[in-house]
Design a protein around this motif. Structure first.
Motif, mmCIF file in Angstrom:
data_model
loop_
_atom_site.group_PDB
_atom_site.id
_atom_site.type_symbol
_atom_site.label_atom_id
_atom_site.label_comp_id
_atom_site.label_asym_id
_atom_site.label_seq_id
_atom_site.Cartn_x
_atom_site.Cartn_y
_atom_site.Cartn_z
ATOM 1 N N GLY A 134 -2.315 1.644 -4.635
ATOM 2 C CA GLY A 134 -1.751 2.988 -4.570
ATOM 3 C C GLY A 134 -1.224 3.426 -5.914
ATOM 4 N N LEU A 135 -0.073 4.072 -5.890
ATOM 5 C CA LEU A 135 0.543 4.604 -7.105
ATOM 6 C C LEU A 135 1.864 3.894 -7.362
ATOM 7 N N VAL A 136 2.001 3.338 -8.565
ATOM 8 C CA VAL A 136 3.258 2.730 -8.991
ATOM 9 C C VAL A 136 3.836 3.601 -10.097
ATOM 10 N N ILE A 137 5.073 4.077 -9.893
ATOM 11 C CA ILE A 137 5.726 4.977 -10.851
ATOM 12 C C ILE A 137 6.927 4.264 -11.458
ATOM 13 N N PHE A 138 6.955 4.216 -12.778
ATOM 14 C CA PHE A 138 8.152 3.759 -13.488
ATOM 15 C C PHE A 138 8.850 5.006 -14.027
ATOM 16 N N GLU A 139 9.966 5.379 -13.392
ATOM 17 C CA GLU A 139 10.687 6.591 -13.801
ATOM 18 C C GLU A 139 11.994 6.199 -14.484
ATOM 19 N N ASN A 140 12.144 6.644 -15.723
ATOM 20 C CA ASN A 140 13.369 6.377 -16.487
ATOM 21 C C ASN A 140 13.680 4.885 -16.556
ATOM 22 N N ALA A 141 12.674 4.047 -16.390
ATOM 23 C CA ALA A 141 12.906 2.610 -16.429
ATOM 24 C C ALA A 141 13.164 2.181 -17.866
ATOM 25 N N SER A 142 14.056 1.243 -18.023
ATOM 26 C CA SER A 142 14.339 0.772 -19.377
ATOM 27 C C SER A 142 13.179 -0.048 -19.926
ATOM 28 N N LEU A 143 12.374 -0.630 -19.004
ATOM 29 C CA LEU A 143 11.256 -1.443 -19.440
ATOM 30 C C LEU A 143 10.210 -1.521 -18.336
ATOM 31 N N PHE A 144 8.976 -1.259 -18.685
ATOM 32 C CA PHE A 144 7.851 -1.538 -17.796
ATOM 33 C C PHE A 144 7.322 -2.896 -18.219
ATOM 34 N N ASP A 145 7.636 -3.911 -17.416
ATOM 35 C CA ASP A 145 7.322 -5.286 -17.775
ATOM 36 C C ASP A 145 6.160 -5.767 -16.921
ATOM 37 N N GLY A 146 5.034 -6.057 -17.558
ATOM 38 C CA GLY A 146 3.853 -6.468 -16.818
ATOM 39 C C GLY A 146 3.519 -7.925 -16.970
ATOM 40 N N ASN B 122 -4.130 -1.680 -7.915
ATOM 41 C CA ASN B 122 -5.369 -0.937 -7.682
ATOM 42 C C ASN B 122 -5.023 0.506 -7.345
ATOM 43 N N GLY B 123 -5.281 1.391 -8.255
ATOM 44 C CA GLY B 123 -4.906 2.792 -8.078
ATOM 45 C C GLY B 123 -4.540 3.374 -9.419
ATOM 46 N N SER B 124 -3.234 3.438 -9.690
ATOM 47 C CA SER B 124 -2.784 3.927 -10.989
ATOM 48 C C SER B 124 -1.319 3.578 -11.187
ATOM 49 N N VAL B 125 -0.968 3.388 -12.446
ATOM 50 C CA VAL B 125 0.431 3.212 -12.852
ATOM 51 C C VAL B 125 0.802 4.396 -13.727
ATOM 52 N N LEU B 126 1.914 5.029 -13.415
ATOM 53 C CA LEU B 126 2.382 6.181 -14.191
ATOM 54 C C LEU B 126 3.760 5.856 -14.747
ATOM 55 N N VAL B 127 3.894 5.990 -16.055
ATOM 56 C CA VAL B 127 5.138 5.666 -16.750
ATOM 57 C C VAL B 127 5.669 6.941 -17.395
ATOM 58 N N GLY B 128 6.898 7.345 -17.047
ATOM 59 C CA GLY B 128 7.439 8.564 -17.635
ATOM 60 C C GLY B 128 8.928 8.698 -17.431
ATOM 61 N N TYR C 216 0.838 -1.190 0.000
ATOM 62 C CA TYR C 216 0.000 0.000 0.000
ATOM 63 C C TYR C 216 0.878 1.247 0.000
ATOM 64 N N GLY C 217 0.476 2.242 -0.791
ATOM 65 C CA GLY C 217 1.180 3.517 -0.768
ATOM 66 C C GLY C 217 1.700 3.924 -2.124
ATOM 67 N N ILE C 218 3.005 4.183 -2.182
ATOM 68 C CA ILE C 218 3.661 4.603 -3.426
ATOM 69 C C ILE C 218 4.887 3.731 -3.636
ATOM 70 N N MET C 219 4.996 3.174 -4.824
ATOM 71 C CA MET C 219 6.182 2.397 -5.195
ATOM 72 C C MET C 219 6.813 3.060 -6.409
ATOM 73 N N GLU D 153 -9.568 4.712 -3.862
ATOM 74 C CA GLU D 153 -9.005 4.317 -2.575
ATOM 75 C C GLU D 153 -7.490 4.173 -2.691
ATOM 76 N N GLY D 154 -7.029 3.666 -3.829
ATOM 77 C CA GLY D 154 -5.589 3.611 -4.059
ATOM 78 C C GLY D 154 -4.983 4.996 -4.099
ATOM 79 N N GLU D 155 -5.727 5.965 -4.639
ATOM 80 C CA GLU D 155 -5.262 7.349 -4.661
ATOM 81 C C GLU D 155 -5.141 7.887 -3.239
ATOM 82 N N ASP D 156 -6.096 7.544 -2.385
ATOM 83 C CA ASP D 156 -6.020 7.963 -0.984
ATOM 84 C C ASP D 156 -4.814 7.344 -0.281
ATOM 85 N N TYR D 157 -4.534 6.076 -0.562
ATOM 86 C CA TYR D 157 -3.357 5.431 0.036
ATOM 87 C C TYR D 157 -2.082 6.160 -0.389
#
Length: 374
Positions: free
Chosen positions: A293-305, A312-318, A262-265, A342-346
């Motif tokens: 919560g929020l999962v952020i891929f920052e400058n990642a070479s690959l977002f592998d799903g 549950n919340g959102s994934v942001l890739v940038g 839960y939270g931000i990764m 609810e993920g946004e609140d976390y």
């Protein structure tokens, strides 16, 4: 005639004397009131100054609030004048609704000693201030969708999978797009991909950019309250009551059989996670994990799903401006990304707790004049 004039003159002199006595007495009374007011003002200023000092202490350590209650007031001197102060908690998000505004009532008494001959007296002023604190969560950008592309992407593979990106949130005030992009060109490219499984389509927001997220990451990193995971890790990844902030840096192996977080990764660069099950068999973290919560891929070479993770919340890739290489995206597994308020609140709660920047605003102040010394 002479006697009459004498009587008149004596009357005038007596009247003038009486007037002089009354004027003198009135002047003394005005002087005393001025002195009293000046002494009261100094006592009042001491009480105000004590409140400002208390707010500084609260900003350094919020336990100051619960430590200095009416039964255990805080005291000291300011420029030789005594003060005593205590705090009532009118609303506390630790025990009440987290998102309700915290409110404090600070009662402060300042005392000024007055020397009167061989005796002295005290003039005391009581100042009562109400302070409000909004939850500090504005650093987290509002979730625009389940999957957000503020800087676009390189390539996107969604072939041969039962993945799902879902913008429908039954228990939230409004639905969001499954994917939100910052340009119509990106939107057109996503809509042209036959392998994407989307609930609620693709939206466009030209104002969507990475700068707020960049600032969020910097503030979280500088807070000193985020957890950096760069090796074997058996600790918690946050709970519903205490969501956390986690920087994934390097090759990480989770060894505590964590199944949710839960939270931000924040996954930066070429960071990678794997999971060790109860038999110490190493599995891809993507195969058995749920994050709220929020999962952020920052400058990642690959977002592998690949695998079967659920977010549950959102994934942001940038990517940041100093690292313009677009991120390649692989959704070739059973990943499920669900927009969730609810993920946004976390996420907001974890950011508020990590940064710990108190935003108290004084709502009202009253002065108790009944404490004016006589």
């Amino acid at each position: 005639m002479g006697r009459a004039m004498l009587i008149i003159c004596l009357g005038v002199l007596i009247t003038m004397g009486i007037v002089n006595i009354n004027t003198s007495r009135h002047g003394n009374q005005l002087t005393q009131k001025t002195v009293n007011y000046a002494e009261f003002t100094m006592a009042k200023n001491t009480a105000h100054s004590a409140i400002q000092l208390a707010m500084q202490e609260i900003n350094k350590d919020e336990t100051f609030v619960t430590t200095h209650t009416k039964d255990n007031p805080w005291g000291g001197t300011i420029d030789g004048r005594k003060f005593e102060l205590y705090i009532d908690t009118l609303n506390n998000s630790q025990t009440n609704n987290y998102w309700d505004t915290d409110s404090l009532r600070i009662v402060s008494k300042g005392t000024q000693n007055i020397a009167q001959g061989n005796q002295s007296k005290e003039v005391t002023a009581e100042v009562v201030s109400i302070y409000l604190k909004e939850r500090f969560s504005s650093l987290v950008p509002d979730f625009g969708g389940a999957l957000q592309f503020p800087t676009g992407y390189g390539t996107l593979n969604a072939d041969g999978a039962a993945h799902e990106i879902n913008g429908l949130a039954p228990h939230c005030p409004e639905d969001k797009p499954a994917i939100i992009a910052n340009s119509e060109a990106t939107q057109d490219d996503l809509l042209a991909n036959p392998d994407l499984v989307l609930d609620n389509g693709v939206g466009v927001d030209p104002t969507l950019n990475y700068e707020p997220t960049d600032e969020l990451i910097a503030r979280l990193k500088d807070s000193g309250n985020a957890t950096t995971v760069n090796t074997d890790y058996s600790g918690t990844l946050g709970t519903a009551d205490q969501p956390g902030v986690f920087f994934i840096d390097g090759n990480v192996r989770l060894t505590g059989q964590q199944t949710e977080g839960y939270g931000i990764m924040i996954i930066q660069g070429s960071a990678y996670m794997e999971y060790a099950d109860s038999l110490d068999n190493t599995l891809d973290i993507r195969g058995n994990f749920e994050f709220n919560g929020l999962v952020i891929f920052e400058n990642a070479s690959l977002f592998d799903g690949r695998g079967t993770p659920t977010i549950n919340g959102s994934v942001l890739v940038g990517h940041t401006s100093d690292n313009p290489n677009p991120i390649d995206i692989d959704l070739g597994g059973n990943i499920q990304i669900n927009y969730d308020c609810e993920g946004e609140d976390y996420a907001k709660k974890s950011a508020a707790d990590a940064v710990q920047q108190n935003k108290y605003t004084r709502a009202v102040t009253t002065v108790n004049t009944n404490y004016l010394g006589s």
